[in-house]
Write a protein that holds these residues in place. Structure first.
Motif, mmCIF file in Angstrom:
data_model
loop_
_atom_site.group_PDB
_atom_site.id
_atom_site.type_symbol
_atom_site.label_atom_id
_atom_site.label_comp_id
_atom_site.label_asym_id
_atom_site.label_seq_id
_atom_site.Cartn_x
_atom_site.Cartn_y
_atom_site.Cartn_z
ATOM 1 N N ASP A 260 38.356 -15.575 3.804
ATOM 2 C CA ASP A 260 38.082 -15.196 5.194
ATOM 3 C C ASP A 260 37.978 -16.418 6.098
ATOM 4 O O ASP A 260 38.565 -16.455 7.182
ATOM 5 N N THR A 261 37.227 -17.411 5.656
ATOM 6 C CA THR A 261 37.033 -18.629 6.456
ATOM 7 C C THR A 261 38.350 -19.340 6.702
ATOM 8 O O THR A 261 38.664 -19.733 7.834
ATOM 9 N N MET A 262 39.144 -19.487 5.650
ATOM 10 C CA MET A 262 40.413 -20.186 5.802
ATOM 11 C C MET A 262 41.403 -19.367 6.635
ATOM 12 O O MET A 262 42.175 -19.923 7.410
ATOM 13 N N SER A 263 41.374 -18.056 6.492
ATOM 14 C CA SER A 263 42.263 -17.196 7.290
ATOM 15 C C SER A 263 41.956 -17.294 8.772
ATOM 16 O O SER A 263 42.870 -17.287 9.600
ATOM 17 N N VAL A 264 40.684 -17.376 9.117
ATOM 18 C CA VAL A 264 40.294 -17.506 10.524
ATOM 19 C C VAL A 264 40.828 -18.815 11.096
ATOM 20 O O VAL A 264 41.397 -18.844 12.193
ATOM 21 N N HIS A 265 40.680 -19.896 10.361
ATOM 22 C CA HIS A 265 41.191 -21.193 10.832
ATOM 23 C C HIS A 265 42.717 -21.146 10.981
ATOM 24 O O HIS A 265 43.266 -21.628 11.976
ATOM 25 N N ARG B 31 44.597 -18.558 11.525
ATOM 26 C CA ARG B 31 44.925 -17.712 12.685
ATOM 27 C C ARG B 31 44.696 -18.473 13.989
ATOM 28 O O ARG B 31 45.537 -18.458 14.892
ATOM 29 N N HIS B 32 43.548 -19.124 14.109
ATOM 30 C CA HIS B 32 43.241 -19.857 15.349
ATOM 31 C C HIS B 32 44.250 -20.970 15.609
ATOM 32 O O HIS B 32 44.631 -21.206 16.754
ATOM 33 N N THR B 33 44.681 -21.650 14.562
ATOM 34 C CA THR B 33 45.669 -22.713 14.719
ATOM 35 C C THR B 33 46.951 -22.148 15.320
ATOM 36 O O THR B 33 47.533 -22.739 16.226
ATOM 37 N N LEU B 34 47.373 -20.988 14.847
ATOM 38 C CA LEU B 34 48.606 -20.375 15.360
ATOM 39 C C LEU B 34 48.404 -19.721 16.719
ATOM 40 O O LEU B 34 49.324 -19.714 17.546
ATOM 41 N N GLU B 35 47.230 -19.191 16.981
ATOM 42 C CA GLU B 35 46.969 -18.557 18.286
ATOM 43 C C GLU B 35 47.020 -19.560 19.434
ATOM 44 O O GLU B 35 47.354 -19.193 20.560
ATOM 45 N N ARG B 36 46.697 -20.807 19.165
ATOM 46 C CA ARG B 36 46.705 -21.824 20.230
ATOM 47 C C ARG B 36 48.117 -22.182 20.689
ATOM 48 O O ARG B 36 48.294 -22.765 21.753
ATOM 49 N N ALA B 37 49.112 -21.854 19.886
ATOM 50 C CA ALA B 37 50.498 -22.172 20.236
ATOM 51 C C ALA B 37 51.010 -21.196 21.287
ATOM 52 O O ALA B 37 50.877 -19.984 21.140
ATOM 53 N N ALA B 38 51.601 -21.749 22.349
ATOM 54 C CA ALA B 38 52.140 -20.917 23.424
ATOM 55 C C ALA B 38 53.665 -20.811 23.366
ATOM 56 O O ALA B 38 54.238 -19.864 23.895
ATOM 57 N N THR B 39 54.307 -21.775 22.746
ATOM 58 C CA THR B 39 55.768 -21.790 22.666
ATOM 59 C C THR B 39 56.185 -21.850 21.202
ATOM 60 O O THR B 39 55.361 -22.129 20.324
#
Length: 189
Positions: A70-75, A77-85
């Motif tokens: 769970d902890t690693m999945s959240v990180h 996800r957040h890493t990919l969510e910050r990408a706009a392009t």
């Protein structure tokens, strides 16, 4: 009048401390040397606390590995969510492979232990499988499913090679490989 003693915990966060302590012990010594006594000592709780929250060592390890996933999945996800392009999404994948925050030395040790344990434990295999699917869902924020599969294998595999080789990864090579996978399998840009 409040709830029963069981309904009102006198030490909030104790269960999470126990799970974190279990992961610490597994990372330091391996599953084969992980015991109730060592976990309780690391968590700073009475030994009996473990039987209050968990049905046994097996249940505790399953829940600890679920917490890790769970902890690693959240990180992830957040890493990919910050990408706009799409270029930023590719850079996010490179960061997941090469960066210092995902797949730390401790996390890689725990991943090795999780995979070994999962090989003989259906509940832990289910955790590992769900983690794979969550990773691919995060990648789908930017890439089609077939590209997500290839990238996820890269994100899982390259850090394993880094640990085994004992050498840092060539970030430029990783970036070129990610770009080649993305443009080769989905040449929309």
């Amino acid at each position: 009048m409040g709830g029963t003693r069981r309904e009102v915990p006198n030490d909030p966060g104790r269960k999470e401390r126990i799970l974190d302590a279990a992961l610490d012990i597994v990372a330091e010594s391996g599953i084969h040397k992980t015991t109730h006594r060592r976990i309780a000592a690391r968590a700073g709780v009475p030994l009996g606390s473990l039987t209050y929250y968990f049905e046994g060592l097996d249940d505790l390890l399953v829940q600890a590995f679920a917490r890790l996933a769970d902890t690693m999945s959240v990180h992830y996800r957040h890493t990919l969510e910050r990408a706009a392009t799409r270029a930023e999404a590719e850079a996010a994948v490179v960061e997941l492979v090469c960066g210092p925050e995902y797949g730390t030395s401790r996390e890689m040790t725990l991943i090795f232990e999780l995979y070994g344990y999962a090989n003989h434990h259906p509940a832990v295999m289910a955790i590992a499988r769900a983690w794979l699917h969550r990773s691919r869902e995060s990648l789908k924020l930017h890439f089609p499913a077939h590209v997500c599969l290839a990238l996820d294998v890269l994100i899982e595999g390259w850090p394993i090679h880094r640990v085994i080789e004992g050498a840092p990864l060539d970030r430029a090579l990783v970036a070129e490989t990610v770009h080649a996978i993305v443009t080769g399998l989905d040449p929309r840009d």
